[in-house]
Design a protein around this motif. Sequence first.
Motif, short mmCIF file in Angstrom:
data_model
loop_
_atom_site.label_atom_id
_atom_site.label_comp_id
_atom_site.label_asym_id
_atom_site.label_seq_id
_atom_site.Cartn_x
_atom_site.Cartn_y
_atom_site.Cartn_z
N GLU A 39 37.62 101.24 -68.96
CA GLU A 39 37.59 99.84 -68.55
C GLU A 39 38.41 98.99 -69.49
OE1 GLU A 39 34.41 96.23 -67.73
OE2 GLU A 39 33.66 98.25 -68.06
N LEU A 40 39.19 98.09 -68.90
CA LEU A 40 40.04 97.18 -69.66
C LEU A 40 39.94 95.79 -69.05
CD1 LEU A 40 42.12 96.76 -71.88
CD2 LEU A 40 43.86 97.72 -70.36
N GLN A 41 39.56 94.85 -69.89
CA GLN A 41 39.44 93.45 -69.47
C GLN A 41 40.53 92.64 -70.17
OE1 GLN A 41 37.06 92.09 -67.38
NE2 GLN A 41 36.14 94.09 -67.05
N TYR A 42 41.37 91.98 -69.41
CA TYR A 42 42.34 91.03 -69.96
C TYR A 42 41.75 89.64 -69.78
CZ TYR A 42 46.08 94.50 -70.36
OH TYR A 42 46.85 95.58 -70.73
N ILE A 43 41.67 88.89 -70.86
CA ILE A 43 41.14 87.53 -70.81
C ILE A 43 42.26 86.59 -71.24
CG2 ILE A 43 39.41 85.91 -71.69
CD1 ILE A 43 38.69 89.56 -72.08
N PHE A 44 42.69 85.74 -70.31
CA PHE A 44 43.77 84.79 -70.56
C PHE A 44 43.13 83.46 -70.96
CE2 PHE A 44 45.28 88.02 -67.68
CZ PHE A 44 46.46 88.41 -68.29
N CYS A 45 43.45 83.02 -72.18
CA CYS A 45 42.74 81.88 -72.75
C CYS A 45 43.72 80.93 -73.45
CB CYS A 45 41.67 82.37 -73.73
SG CYS A 45 42.34 83.40 -75.07
N SER A 46 43.18 79.89 -74.07
CA SER A 46 43.98 78.90 -74.78
C SER A 46 44.17 79.30 -76.24
CB SER A 46 43.29 77.54 -74.72
OG SER A 46 42.08 77.60 -75.48
N ASP A 47 45.10 78.61 -76.90
CA ASP A 47 45.30 78.79 -78.33
C ASP A 47 44.01 78.57 -79.11
OD1 ASP A 47 47.91 79.58 -78.81
OD2 ASP A 47 48.65 77.55 -79.26
N SER A 48 43.32 77.48 -78.80
CA SER A 48 42.11 77.14 -79.56
C SER A 48 41.01 78.19 -79.36
CB SER A 48 41.61 75.74 -79.22
OG SER A 48 41.31 75.64 -77.85
N TYR A 49 40.89 78.69 -78.15
CA TYR A 49 39.89 79.73 -77.87
C TYR A 49 40.18 80.99 -78.68
CZ TYR A 49 36.67 82.54 -75.02
OH TYR A 49 35.64 83.34 -74.59
N LEU A 50 41.45 81.40 -78.69
CA LEU A 50 41.82 82.62 -79.41
C LEU A 50 41.77 82.40 -80.93
CD1 LEU A 50 42.45 85.52 -78.85
CD2 LEU A 50 44.86 84.96 -78.74
N LEU A 51 42.09 81.20 -81.39
CA LEU A 51 41.97 80.89 -82.81
C LEU A 51 40.52 81.04 -83.26
CD1 LEU A 51 43.18 79.91 -85.49
CD2 LEU A 51 42.86 77.55 -84.67
N ASN A 52 39.58 80.57 -82.45
CA ASN A 52 38.16 80.72 -82.79
C ASN A 52 37.77 82.19 -82.88
OD1 ASN A 52 37.63 77.98 -83.05
ND2 ASN A 52 37.09 77.76 -80.89
N ILE A 53 38.25 83.00 -81.97
CA ILE A 53 37.97 84.45 -82.02
C ILE A 53 38.60 85.05 -83.28
CG2 ILE A 53 38.53 86.67 -80.93
CD1 ILE A 53 38.17 85.27 -78.22
N ASN A 54 39.83 84.65 -83.58
CA ASN A 54 40.53 85.17 -84.75
C ASN A 54 39.76 84.83 -86.03
OD1 ASN A 54 42.66 86.66 -85.77
ND2 ASN A 54 44.15 85.01 -85.65
N ARG A 55 39.25 83.60 -86.11
CA ARG A 55 38.47 83.18 -87.28
C ARG A 55 37.13 83.93 -87.35
NH1 ARG A 55 39.49 76.76 -86.31
NH2 ARG A 55 41.37 76.55 -87.58
#
Length: 144
Positions: A39-55
């Motif tokens: 299973e592979l899920q691609y989640i297309f999101c905003s910069d701010s959303y991905l920055l929060n995940i990165n942090r």
Amino acid sequence: MNNPTIQYNFLESISLADRNRLRRFISTIFKKQRKPLAELQYIFCSDSYLLNINRQFLHHDYYTDIITFDLSEKGQPITAEIYISVDRVRDNARNFDSSLRKELHRVIFHGALHLCGFKDKTPNDEREMRKLEEECLLLFERFK
């Protein structure tokens, strides 16, 4: 695993044509590398959303275009989530004088290649990753 699940989830809007063809092609990347995919899920999101995940998860305080999470149990087919910033993809397309479609596909394939074991932390690894991304882009254009 014969029929992996590959899904696209849009928290932010971006054009993604030929979704079924893209699913089939992504499956071939894993087959070619002899990596079973469940299973592979691609989640297309905003910069701010991905920055929060990165942090939160990687303790990095910077924007990125993609974060890949391999959620697989040891010895089991790959189960993963790939988060893609549509803002970064758009900026990269402009900055690298590429089409949005091509840059989006590049990042989609980049995540799949990471899950197949390819890295991009060293200059040599990065060159190999770019070469494989280009191969995928060319192969996808001819893929039925």
